[in-house]
Scaffold this active site. Structure first.
Site, PDB file in Angstrom:
ATOM      1  N   LYS A  54       0.877  -1.215  -0.057  1.00  0.00           N
ATOM      2  CA  LYS A  54      -0.016  -0.234   0.187  1.00  0.00           C
ATOM      3  C   LYS A  54       1.094   1.282   0.248  1.00  0.00           C
ATOM      4  O   LYS A  54       1.059   2.507  -0.558  1.00  0.00           O
ATOM      5  CB  LYS A  54      -1.134   0.082   1.508  1.00  0.00           C
ATOM      6  CG  LYS A  54      -2.415  -1.289   1.348  1.00  0.00           C
ATOM      7  CD  LYS A  54      -2.739  -1.551   2.291  1.00  0.00           C
ATOM      8  CE  LYS A  54      -3.773  -2.815   2.111  1.00  0.00           C
ATOM      9  NZ  LYS A  54      -4.353  -2.993   3.048  1.00  0.00           N
ATOM     10  N   GLN A  98      -4.029  -1.967   9.923  1.00  0.00           N
ATOM     11  CA  GLN A  98      -4.333  -2.847   8.656  1.00  0.00           C
ATOM     12  C   GLN A  98      -5.056  -3.614   9.946  1.00  0.00           C
ATOM     13  O   GLN A  98      -4.696  -3.906  11.036  1.00  0.00           O
ATOM     14  CB  GLN A  98      -2.831  -3.239   8.766  1.00  0.00           C
ATOM     15  CG  GLN A  98      -2.882  -4.505   8.079  1.00  0.00           C
ATOM     16  CD  GLN A  98      -3.091  -4.801   6.268  1.00  0.00           C
ATOM     17  OE1 GLN A  98      -3.169  -3.821   5.898  1.00  0.00           O
ATOM     18  NE2 GLN A  98      -4.083  -5.438   5.770  1.00  0.00           N
ATOM     19  N   ASP A 121      -9.649   4.084   4.009  1.00  0.00           N
ATOM     20  CA  ASP A 121     -10.178   2.107   3.769  1.00  0.00           C
ATOM     21  C   ASP A 121     -11.600   1.931   3.924  1.00  0.00           C
ATOM     22  O   ASP A 121     -11.650   0.725   3.914  1.00  0.00           O
ATOM     23  CB  ASP A 121      -9.151   1.586   5.068  1.00  0.00           C
ATOM     24  CG  ASP A 121      -8.842  -0.400   4.538  1.00  0.00           C
ATOM     25  OD1 ASP A 121      -9.130  -0.654   3.755  1.00  0.00           O
ATOM     26  OD2 ASP A 121      -8.702  -0.998   4.852  1.00  0.00           O
TER      27      ASP A 121
END
Ligand code: NAP
Length: 280
Positions: A54, A98, A121
């Site tokens: 990412k 994450q 996200d």
């Protein structure tokens, strides 16, 4: 006829070229370089690789990323304090926490602490609610990437029966909501579903989001279906067994090179959208 390959890798590359130009234009117009903050808790090698991928994608399009690495022993309170700092940091326009975090951490509370305008996200409860209600919100990155892939290949969704196997907060549930918003008729399956094979056999569109290698069998899938496999397991194996599918389904995503690159692309694209909103 051979199935159409829904090539997420190629689409992500061409979208990155467009994103690079858009980032350049944004900076030329006086904006600061967009910054994505990534938080990695613990030492899981797969998670570390995903975060690195990412960050690399950010750099390829001219954005910056800052990495916050926290130890395996991190508490919920410590992680919340870190998220609070990033929420308040004017340099940061997007935050990626994450998944998964170590089990002593209350992941939902931490996701929900991310400021909605930096939730690039798409993991917050509020963002999920807004997206489900078709209001402005960043979509959960993996299903948002899948929707972009399906739109690119002009896959018709309206009135089609989509069967989503998996109901996780970051994948199955938002996927189902997005398909519903696109006028598909949606069935959601999960670990207590009793007649999985029969339900999958009815699908015009099958989404594998189950996290178990090849749990969804090729023989369940009807001819002419659209097959989207979000799973990734060592050796390039997905959640869907593809044996013989390429000669009888209409379209399918490769593993790797299908959903994965589109997930990253959705994240960086939404980071740019957040930077643009910062300017307005
Ligand atoms: P998850 O949180 O483990 O959720 C798995 C879901 O599958 C759960 O809803 C579970 O049901 C359901 N399930 C488990 N066993 C089942 C069974 N035998 N029959 C039917 N349903 C079953 O996983 P996730 O985070 O959603 O990820 C799913 C997959 O997508 C994984 O392979 C993961 O690697 C992949 N993924 C890929 C990306 C990407 O960027 N490409 C991103 C995220 C995830 P219950 O709710 O009843 O437990």
């Amino acid at each position: 006829m051979a199935a159409l390959i829904l090539d997420g890798k190629a689409l992500a590359m061409s979208r990155e070229a467009e994103l690079s130009i858009a980032v350049e234009e944004l900076i030329r117009s006086g904006a600061k370089v967009p910054v994505l903050a990534t938080i990695l808790v613990g030492g899981d090698p797969a998670s570390a690789t995903y975060v690195q991928m990412k960050q690399n994608a950010c750099r390829r399009v001219g954005m910056e990323s800052v990495k916050v690495a926290m130890p395996e022993s991190t508490t919920t309170e410590e992680l919340l304090a870190q998220i609070d700092l990033l929420n308040k940091d004017p340099q940061v326009c997007g935050i990626l926490l994450q998944h998964p975090v170590p089990e002593q951490i209350d992941e939902r509370t931490c996701f929900d602490a991310i400021a909605i305008e930096k939730d690039v996200d798409g993991v917050t409860t509020k963002g999920f609610g807004l997206m489900s209600m078709q209001e402005q919100a960043f979509g959960s990155a993996t299903p948002a990437g899948i929707m972009t892939l399906l739109a690119h290949y002009k896959v018709a969704l309206s009135g089609k029966h989509a069967v989503v196997v998996g109901r996780s907060p970051i994948l199955g549930k938002p996927m189902a909501a997005m398909l519903l918003n696109a006028d598909a008729t949606v069935t959601i399956c999960h670990s207590r579903t009793q007649n999985l094979a029969e339900l999958v056999a009815q699908a015009d569109i099958v989404i594998g989001a189950v996290g178990k290698p090849e749990l969804i069998k090729a023989e369940w899938i009807k001819d002419g279906a659209i097959v989207v496999d979000a799973g990734y397991h060592p050796g390039g194996i997905g959640d869907i067994d593809k044996t013989g599918l390429d000669s009888r389904v209409a379209a399918l995503t490769p593993v790797p090179g299908g959903v994965g690159p589109m997930t990253i692309n959705a994240l960086i694209s939404q980071t740019l959208d957040s930077a643009r909103k910062d300017m307005s």
